[in-house]
Scaffold this motif. Structure first.
Motif, PDB file in Angstrom:
ATOM      1  N   GLY A  48      11.685  82.609  28.139  1.00 27.81           N
ATOM      2  CA  GLY A  48      11.356  83.991  28.484  1.00 27.81           C
ATOM      3  C   GLY A  48      10.348  84.106  29.612  1.00 27.81           C
ATOM      4  N   GLU A  49      10.609  85.050  30.512  1.00 30.97           N
ATOM      5  CA  GLU A  49       9.573  85.426  31.474  1.00 30.97           C
ATOM      6  C   GLU A  49       8.793  86.569  30.829  1.00 30.97           C
ATOM      7  N   ILE A  50       7.652  86.233  30.242  1.00 30.22           N
ATOM      8  CA  ILE A  50       6.929  87.200  29.421  1.00 30.22           C
ATOM      9  C   ILE A  50       5.478  87.278  29.901  1.00 30.22           C
ATOM     10  N   ASP A  78      14.833  86.988  32.699  1.00 31.10           N
ATOM     11  CA  ASP A  78      13.970  87.743  33.602  1.00 31.10           C
ATOM     12  C   ASP A  78      13.373  88.963  32.892  1.00 31.10           C
ATOM     13  N   SER A  79      12.105  89.242  33.171  1.00 32.39           N
ATOM     14  CA  SER A  79      11.426  90.453  32.661  1.00 32.39           C
ATOM     15  C   SER A  79      11.701  90.630  31.161  1.00 32.39           C
ATOM     16  N   ALA A  80      11.572  89.541  30.425  1.00 31.59           N
ATOM     17  CA  ALA A  80      12.070  89.503  29.042  1.00 31.59           C
ATOM     18  C   ALA A  80      11.357  90.472  28.100  1.00 31.59           C
ATOM     19  N   GLU A 123       7.028  98.756  39.058  1.00 26.66           N
ATOM     20  CA  GLU A 123       6.178  97.555  39.186  1.00 26.66           C
ATOM     21  C   GLU A 123       5.930  97.229  40.655  1.00 26.66           C
ATOM     22  N   PHE A 124       6.776  97.724  41.524  1.00 26.61           N
ATOM     23  CA  PHE A 124       6.631  97.461  42.958  1.00 26.61           C
ATOM     24  C   PHE A 124       5.902  98.586  43.680  1.00 26.61           C
ATOM     25  N   GLY A 125       5.360  99.548  42.932  1.00 22.93           N
ATOM     26  CA  GLY A 125       4.679 100.682  43.563  1.00 22.93           C
ATOM     27  C   GLY A 125       5.598 101.885  43.659  1.00 22.93           C
ATOM     28  N   ASN A 127      17.231  93.236  32.220  1.00 25.12           N
ATOM     29  CA  ASN A 127      16.564  94.538  32.187  1.00 25.12           C
ATOM     30  C   ASN A 127      17.249  95.559  33.088  1.00 25.12           C
ATOM     31  N   HIS A 128      17.829  95.051  34.197  1.00 25.42           N
ATOM     32  CA  HIS A 128      18.396  95.962  35.190  1.00 25.42           C
ATOM     33  C   HIS A 128      19.572  95.285  35.872  1.00 25.42           C
ATOM     34  N   VAL A 129      20.361  96.079  36.574  1.00 27.76           N
ATOM     35  CA  VAL A 129      21.445  95.540  37.397  1.00 27.76           C
ATOM     36  C   VAL A 129      21.218  96.035  38.822  1.00 27.76           C
ATOM     37  N   LEU A 151      12.381 100.279  36.736  1.00 24.29           N
ATOM     38  CA  LEU A 151      11.002  99.757  36.639  1.00 24.29           C
ATOM     39  C   LEU A 151      10.664  98.903  37.858  1.00 24.29           C
ATOM     40  N   PHE A 152      11.691  98.487  38.620  1.00 23.78           N
ATOM     41  CA  PHE A 152      11.434  97.693  39.839  1.00 23.78           C
ATOM     42  C   PHE A 152      11.904  98.538  41.036  1.00 23.78           C
ATOM     43  N   ALA A 153      12.733  97.992  41.911  1.00 24.30           N
ATOM     44  CA  ALA A 153      13.131  98.732  43.121  1.00 24.30           C
ATOM     45  C   ALA A 153      14.214  99.768  42.784  1.00 24.30           C
ATOM     46  N   ASN A 208       5.191  79.873  41.117  1.00 28.52           N
ATOM     47  CA  ASN A 208       6.602  80.250  41.099  1.00 28.52           C
ATOM     48  C   ASN A 208       6.862  81.126  42.320  1.00 28.52           C
ATOM     49  N   HIS A 209       8.046  81.723  42.392  1.00 24.29           N
ATOM     50  CA  HIS A 209       8.436  82.474  43.589  1.00 24.29           C
ATOM     51  C   HIS A 209       7.774  83.843  43.687  1.00 24.29           C
ATOM     52  N   ASP A 210       6.907  84.183  42.735  1.00 23.98           N
ATOM     53  CA  ASP A 210       6.255  85.498  42.750  1.00 23.98           C
ATOM     54  C   ASP A 210       4.772  85.432  43.107  1.00 23.98           C
ATOM     55  N   VAL A 211       4.193  84.242  43.096  1.00 29.40           N
ATOM     56  CA  VAL A 211       2.725  84.185  43.201  1.00 29.40           C
ATOM     57  C   VAL A 211       2.281  83.317  44.381  1.00 29.40           C
ATOM     58  N   GLY A 268       3.385  91.038  50.006  1.00 30.40           N
ATOM     59  CA  GLY A 268       4.634  90.696  49.329  1.00 30.40           C
ATOM     60  C   GLY A 268       4.652  89.224  48.956  1.00 30.40           C
ATOM     61  N   ARG A 269       5.831  88.776  48.487  1.00 33.46           N
ATOM     62  CA  ARG A 269       5.920  87.425  47.908  1.00 33.46           C
ATOM     63  C   ARG A 269       6.645  86.450  48.817  1.00 33.46           C
ATOM     64  N   ASP A 270       6.957  86.866  50.050  1.00 31.00           N
ATOM     65  CA  ASP A 270       7.728  85.971  50.912  1.00 31.00           C
ATOM     66  C   ASP A 270       6.947  84.732  51.344  1.00 31.00           C
ATOM     67  N   ALA A 318      18.322  93.481  47.287  1.00 30.83           N
ATOM     68  CA  ALA A 318      17.240  94.471  47.353  1.00 30.83           C
ATOM     69  C   ALA A 318      15.960  93.880  46.780  1.00 30.83           C
ATOM     70  N   ASP A 319      16.111  92.861  45.918  1.00 34.01           N
ATOM     71  CA  ASP A 319      14.942  92.158  45.375  1.00 34.01           C
ATOM     72  C   ASP A 319      15.289  90.677  45.256  1.00 34.01           C
ATOM     73  N   GLY A 320      15.621  90.072  46.391  1.00 38.82           N
ATOM     74  CA  GLY A 320      15.859  88.630  46.433  1.00 38.82           C
ATOM     75  C   GLY A 320      16.870  88.122  45.412  1.00 38.82           C
ATOM     76  N   GLY A 321      17.852  88.923  45.037  1.00 38.59           N
ATOM     77  CA  GLY A 321      18.876  88.464  44.105  1.00 38.59           C
ATOM     78  C   GLY A 321      18.626  88.897  42.669  1.00 38.59           C
ATOM     79  N   TYR A 322      17.438  89.455  42.393  1.00 36.04           N
ATOM     80  CA  TYR A 322      17.173  89.987  41.043  1.00 36.04           C
ATOM     81  C   TYR A 322      17.801  91.378  40.878  1.00 36.04           C
ATOM     82  N   ASP A 323      18.661  91.724  41.787  1.00 32.94           N
ATOM     83  CA  ASP A 323      19.490  92.932  41.694  1.00 32.94           C
ATOM     84  C   ASP A 323      20.926  92.409  41.672  1.00 32.94           C
TER      85      ASP A 323
HETATM   86  C1  NOJ Z   1      10.594  88.801  37.721  1.00 32.54           C
HETATM   87  C2  NOJ Z   1      11.065  87.957  38.862  1.00 32.54           C
HETATM   88  O1  NOJ Z   1      10.417  86.705  38.796  1.00 32.54           O
HETATM   89  C3  NOJ Z   1      10.757  88.713  40.121  1.00 32.54           C
HETATM   90  O2  NOJ Z   1      10.978  87.943  41.268  1.00 32.54           O
HETATM   91  C4  NOJ Z   1      11.568  89.985  40.129  1.00 32.54           C
HETATM   92  O3  NOJ Z   1      11.192  90.758  41.258  1.00 32.54           O
HETATM   93  C5  NOJ Z   1      11.347  90.821  38.868  1.00 32.54           C
HETATM   94  N1  NOJ Z   1      11.359  90.032  37.671  1.00 32.54           N
HETATM   95  C6  NOJ Z   1      12.399  91.890  38.731  1.00 32.54           C
HETATM   96  O4  NOJ Z   1      13.647  91.308  38.424  1.00 32.54           O
END
Ligand code: NOJ
Length: 563
Positions: free
Chosen positions: A285-287, A232-234, A172-174, A127-129, A195-197, A346-349, A432-434, A84-89
């Protein structure tokens, strides 16, 4: 797409045998000045021909990473996930998704990489599962008021009939940060926080199970030989259990879910776990925090080892902005004794060659739109200069796969192929980030460019990437890839990159110049014209050919100063 990039060549490289540095492979503090390569496994290399990258693809390409000269690889999540979020789920933190392989292959990869002197860092998402994770499924089945729901943030809805979200927090995704669940007969009941999807329910970090589980997950992977964990999302894990509405402004530490002081204790516990496996195991940390002092609190002794420097990554191509960021970063890190990190992508920007070619070259998630004009020629020159600038600074350098190939952001992915939830949740406004996650081009002159055998890659590749493949660039002294290979090699072999103090050199407000130790001077020219270089014995490397001995605009030179 305009790929009309002017020819550039790197200057002759000299080696200085007297100045060899420590071996990163044997140094327990390797992470202080490592070069760390981020792998987005879906898009690195596809060995089984299904159009998606996999662990076997990475294993086959490890020699490429060794030859590039990186000390470690960081994998974005490879765990079972509905994506649902590229594996961050993440549905299971102790397994590998079938898409990528299995646990045995993951262990093989970690061992193969280590045999080549490359350490492995994994992404853990605390932060999430996923909503498919057993805990969340159990919480749905157990119903309101059950202990299973205590691991998450379930609340009754607001308004007279519970049809309003419990508070006004935004994802964070709207859109709202709350979704409503229904009982088995379809009757709407409680809401849960994400906080995300919606497929990423937030965990309740006040719950002992949540803490214990993540500590076990760290042990699980450290026992399999990983050298580090990217968190992630530390800064988001801890929540004010009262779930109060957000104010316009919050004092440091007083936000209901960003950068709360409780996090320090959680990470101190994690640090002890990491250290119990040896001094070379690291937590990163991703901070995302604007306040450099608050950021640095996470890097105090006994907390995290390191964190990504997004302040620098998001800076516009402007000497005062970049210099200001470097100064802020170095001061804040020095006070706590932690190494700085330098990141361009990185993969978000948005990819650097695209971003630096725009009129507004700062990065902001809020400003992402379709169709922002860019000049890829200028962007590529600046990305080359930025890479040498960042690699010359004291600390660790993180590069994202494809950065070393100078890949542009892919901005014309057909809308129906866009996978990133940021696109849909922005109502289609945000691309998006694709665009930075498109499968890598390795060889050949048409898609899939050696990425795999499959006819269709999970995201489509552009038709004009033949000149950007690894094969096309290897051996071409003017290519981005050879610039990276040479720069990473010099950075590794020359002791001043690791240990030299940084001393600023004033060559005007549009020049970023500094000495590192006795043997290196780095000069980045943002004046818009040619620049006279300071006295030097020779040029180690330059991001563009000198013109009559002068450094052209938007270029960096590494010099050996006159002794
Ligand atoms: C940060 C990750 O870098 C990003 O790709 C992800 O969507 C969010 N955290 C939520 O896990």
């Amino acid at each position: 797409m305009n790929l009309n990039v002017p020819a550039m060549s790197t200057t002759t490289v000299r080696t200085d045998p007297a100045a060899s540095g420590p071996t990163p492979a044997s140094d327990p503090e390797w992470w202080r000045n490592a070069a760390i390569y981020q792998i987005y496994p879906r898009s690195f290399a596809d060995a089984n021909g299904d159009g998606t990258g996999d662990i076997a693809g990475v294993r086959a390409r490890l020699p490429y990473l060794r030859d590039l000269g990186v000390d470690a690889v960081w994998f974005t999540p490879w765990y079972p996930s509905p994506m649902a979020d590229g594996g961050y789920d993440v549905a299971d933190y102790r397994e590998v998704d079938d898409l990528f392989g299995d646990l045995t292959e993951a262990e093989g990869l970690i061992a193969d990489a280590r045999a080549l002197g490359i350490r492995t860092i994994l992404d853990v998402v605390p932060n999430h599962v996923s909503d498919q994770h057993q805990w969340f499924q159990d919480s749905l089945a157990a119903g309101p008021g059950s202990p299973e729901r205590e691991r998450f943030w379930f609340r009754d809805g607001g308004g007279a009939d519970g049809t309003e979200p419990p508070n006004g927090w935004k994802s964070e995704f709207g859109g709202p940060a709350w979704s409503r669940v229904a009982s088995p007969d379809g009757t709407p009941e409680q809401w849960y926080l994400h906080l995300f999807a919606p497929g990423q329910p937030d965990l309740n970090w006040d719950h002992p199970d949540v803490r214990r589980e993540h500590e076990d997950v760290l042990r699980f992977w450290f026992e399999r030989g990983v050298a580090g964990i990217r968190i992630d999302s530390a800064a988001l894990l801890a929540k004010d259990a009262g779930l109060p509405e957000l104010l316009d402004d919050h004092d440091p530490g007083d936000h209901p879910y960003v950068d709360r002081d409780e996090l320090q204790g959680i990470y101190r516990g994690w640090r002890q776990i990491a250290e119990s496996y040896g001094p070379d195991r690291v937590l990163i940390g991703e901070i995302w925090l604007a306040d450099a002092e608050r950021f640095a609190r996470y890097l105090r002794p006994g907390v995290l080892h390191s964190a990504f420097n997004f302040d620098f990554m998001t800076c516009a191509w402007s000497a005062p902005a970049l210099r200001g960021s470097i100064e802020r970063t170095l001061q804040a890190h020095e006070r706590v004794g932690a190494p700085a990190t330098w990141v361009l992508s990185n993969h978000d920007v948005t990819r650097p060659v695209t971003r630096y070619g725009r009129a507004d070259s700062a990065f902001s998630f809020d400003a992402k739109r379709f169709g922002i004009p860019t000049d890829l020629g200028a962007g590529t020159r600046r990305a080359r200069a930025a890479a040498l600038l960042a690699m010359a600074l004291p600390g660790a350098y993180y590069l994202f796969q494809g950065e070393e190939l100078g890949l542009p952001e892919v901005e014309d992915i057909p809308l129906e192929r866009i996978d990133d939830p940021m696109h849909a949740r922005s109502g289609g406004l945000d691309p998006g980030r694709d665009g930075c996650r498109v499968p890598l081009p390795w060889s050949g002159d048409r898609p899939p460019y050696g990425f795999g055998q499959g006819l269709e890659t999970w995201l489509p590749q552009p038709d004009d990437w033949a000149g950007l493949t690894v094969d096309a660039q290897i051996g071409d002294a003017k290519s981005m890839l050879e610039l990276y290979r040479t720069a990473l090699g010099l950075r590794r072999s020359h002791a001043d990159f690791a240990s030299g103090d940084l001393r600023w050199l004033n060559l005007g407000q549009d020049v970023i110049a500094f000495h590192r130790g006795p043997g290196l001077t780095s000069v980045t020219n943002l004046t818009g014209g040619r620049l006279d270089l300071p006295p030097h014995e020779h040029v180690w490397l330059a991001s563009a050919p000198l013109e009559g001995g002068r450094l052209p605009a938007d270029a960096t030179a590494w010099l050996r100063p006159q002794s």
